[in-house]
Design a protein around this motif. Sequence first.
Motif, short mmCIF file in Angstrom:
data_model
loop_
_atom_site.label_atom_id
_atom_site.label_comp_id
_atom_site.label_asym_id
_atom_site.label_seq_id
_atom_site.Cartn_x
_atom_site.Cartn_y
_atom_site.Cartn_z
N GLY A 98 0.83 -1.21 0.00
CA GLY A 98 0.00 0.00 0.00
C GLY A 98 0.86 1.25 0.00
N ASP A 99 1.87 1.23 0.89
CA ASP A 99 2.80 2.37 0.96
C ASP A 99 3.51 2.57 -0.36
N GLN A 107 2.65 1.65 -3.28
CA GLN A 107 1.77 2.15 -4.34
C GLN A 107 1.56 3.66 -4.17
N GLN A 108 1.36 4.01 -2.93
CA GLN A 108 1.15 5.42 -2.61
C GLN A 108 2.34 6.25 -3.06
N GLU A 109 3.53 5.72 -2.70
CA GLU A 109 4.77 6.45 -3.02
C GLU A 109 4.93 6.53 -4.52
N GLN A 140 2.69 6.57 -6.74
CA GLN A 140 1.77 7.57 -7.30
C GLN A 140 2.24 8.99 -6.97
N ASN A 141 2.61 9.15 -5.70
CA ASN A 141 2.93 10.51 -5.25
C ASN A 141 4.25 11.01 -5.81
N THR A 192 10.20 6.35 3.72
CA THR A 192 8.97 6.31 4.50
C THR A 192 9.04 5.27 5.60
#
Lengths: 540, 228
Positions: A68-69, A71-73, A75-76, A100
């Motif tokens: 999840g992290d 994927q978030q990273e 994207q961001n 992170t």
Amino acid sequence: MTKAQDERRGWTAARRALMAGLRLTSLRLRLVVVFALVALTAAVLASGIAYWLNREAVLTRAQDAALGDFQQEMQNRAGALPTNPTQAELQHTAGLMAGTGQHFSVLLIAQDEDGNTVVGNSDLDRFTLADVPRPLREAVDRRQPSGEHNSAPYHLYWQRTEEGGTPYLIGGARVIGGGPTGYMLKSLEPEAKDLDSLAWSLGIATALALIGAALLAQAAATTVLKPVHRLGTAARRLGEGKLDTRLRVSGTDELAELSRTFNRTAEALEKRVADMSARDEASRRFVADMSHELRTPLTAITAVTEVLEEELDAETGSVDPMIEPAVRLVVSETRRLNDLVENLMEVTRFDAGTARLVRDDVDIADQITACIDARAWLDAVELDAERGIMARIDPRRLDVILANLIGNALKHGGSPVRVSVHPDTRDGGKDMIIEVQDHGPGIPEDVLPHVFDRFYKASASRPRSEGSGLGLSIALENAHIHGGEITAANSPEGGAVFTLRLPRDSEPAPEDPETGAPADTDDTDRPDATGEAPGEGEEK
Amino acid sequence: MSSVPSLLLIEDDDAIRTALELSLTRQGHRVATAATGEDGLKLLREQRPDLIVLDVMLPGIDGFEVCRRIRRTDQLPIILLTARSDDIDVVVGLESGADDYVVKPVQGRVLDARIRAVLRRGEREANDAASFGSLVIDRAAMTVTKNGEDLQLTPTELRLLLELSRRPGQALSRQQLLRLVWEHDYLGDSRLVDACVQRLRAKVEDVPSSPTLIRTVRGVGYRLDTPS
């Protein structure tokens, strides 16, 4: 009883005890094994399921969080990169992404403006493109056909690998709409450690369960085996003739029921035996009383027949020749009746256990000579005995034995009868052996086991006037009361051999009459008021 | 002693009494009979017989008791007639003072032989006196004195003492003594000797339970010692 017999009996007993022990332990062993197996199965099953569920839960959680992290990273941060970033930008972004909370290494791959592949790496030592398995790379790079259920052309893929014993999670994704491909590597070591310690705990729990099962099995075995052991002991005591053996019954289980059955059986047996021995006792007493009652008239008859006999022998002609055979018959039959009653009395004394020994120190050769002489058998008997073999026995009973054995040999075997005496060399000379051998046809094999039976006649056709039928039986009882034995056999040279073995000192107390008695020597005779003979202990 | 010995037969059974009387009379004895112990004791006082043949099983006072009562005053020989050769009977009989015993059914000849043997014990023999400590045995007068006092010995006890004193310091076996004193054959009952020794010790020893004169020789028999 001989030493060899003793030894053999000892051996058998030891072996039986050992077998019983083995049997007991084997039941115990079986119980323990069964309990342990049950416990093991249950524990392993429970632990296995628990471990598996735990493992899945822990791994899934760690994985979901990391991915999840990531994927978030992606994207961001990676999505924010230009389409063709420089090496420095990639490197920087990778470092930021790895920074992170999840502590994973990041690898970013993109193409710069010149079309060269550039790689950004957060941790060059640990994670390079070579670490990413090829199938994962292909899956990440594969463009998915878009359809109803699939809106994105690229997906996030992950795989678990292991390297150097440490499990890793590798995930990969592509920024949609052109951008760098990113991979992440997360060590699952903390989770693996947690799972390991869980496995250890479960293992220890299983072992504890096993030990507990074994202890439980022991306890169960003891509760079952103790009554079984008690039952076995009681049954053995019962077998030894202690008919009053009973078990304490407690509880209502099967073993208690078994104990109750045992008690009922023992009670019935005791009652039965008591009945039988009472009946036996009554019939013995009847024979004793009867033979006793016969004596009184017989005494009178005997005294009178002697007077009649003297009349016959006087040859004064005072007896009518017609009557004479009748008188002779009365005289001889009275004598037989006397002998029979005498023997019956003797037998009843043995049966009632009231027969006693009156011991004296005698020279065996002298006794035999006197016995033969008194019955006018000197011509028919060869005696092979040296004087000087002394024995402490009951002379009257020895005479009964000898008279019966020699008389029997003369009657059935015919003269010459050979009587030999020698000390038994096998037993340190404690016993002596007297052999009576005749020269007759011997004893048929089927008769041999019965020669000492009461009223046993070798053949039905034999005239009944030969003895009372109690002679050999009485001889045997007389040998037994001395602690001796008589055996009958056929000699290889023909003829029957009766072997009498008697202890030379039949005194039950193992004291040496010459030297061994400490307080009862010459000067210190027992006080004479006890009714016992001075200087002698004759009663058993 | 008269040439024809007189006997007293105490026996309750009519048939046996009659038969034994017949048999003994034919053997040359003078026989008086009694059916009970009480009658027997009365006859004993009136007739003074030489010997008593006594049945053990009697109505009223039994043979053992009769024997004990006779022994209180008289030393004449007693032969027990026992229907049981059970050992306790024999032992009790000998302890109550009987000289010998015969087991029923008795043969007249055997009884006669026993009677004659017992009677012979009272016969005198020409010999001198011997002394053992305070005990003096006068073989000619057939008397025994201890510390100058006359001892009342039965003929059997006297004969036993004489036979022992004839071989002082020498052990005699029970079988030897049975032949010498009781004139039994080789099957004599050694308890006769033991019982008689017991009674004799009670009379001649200072402390009967620790004898110094008539000593037991274990495994052999008895011997008479001169006390040192």
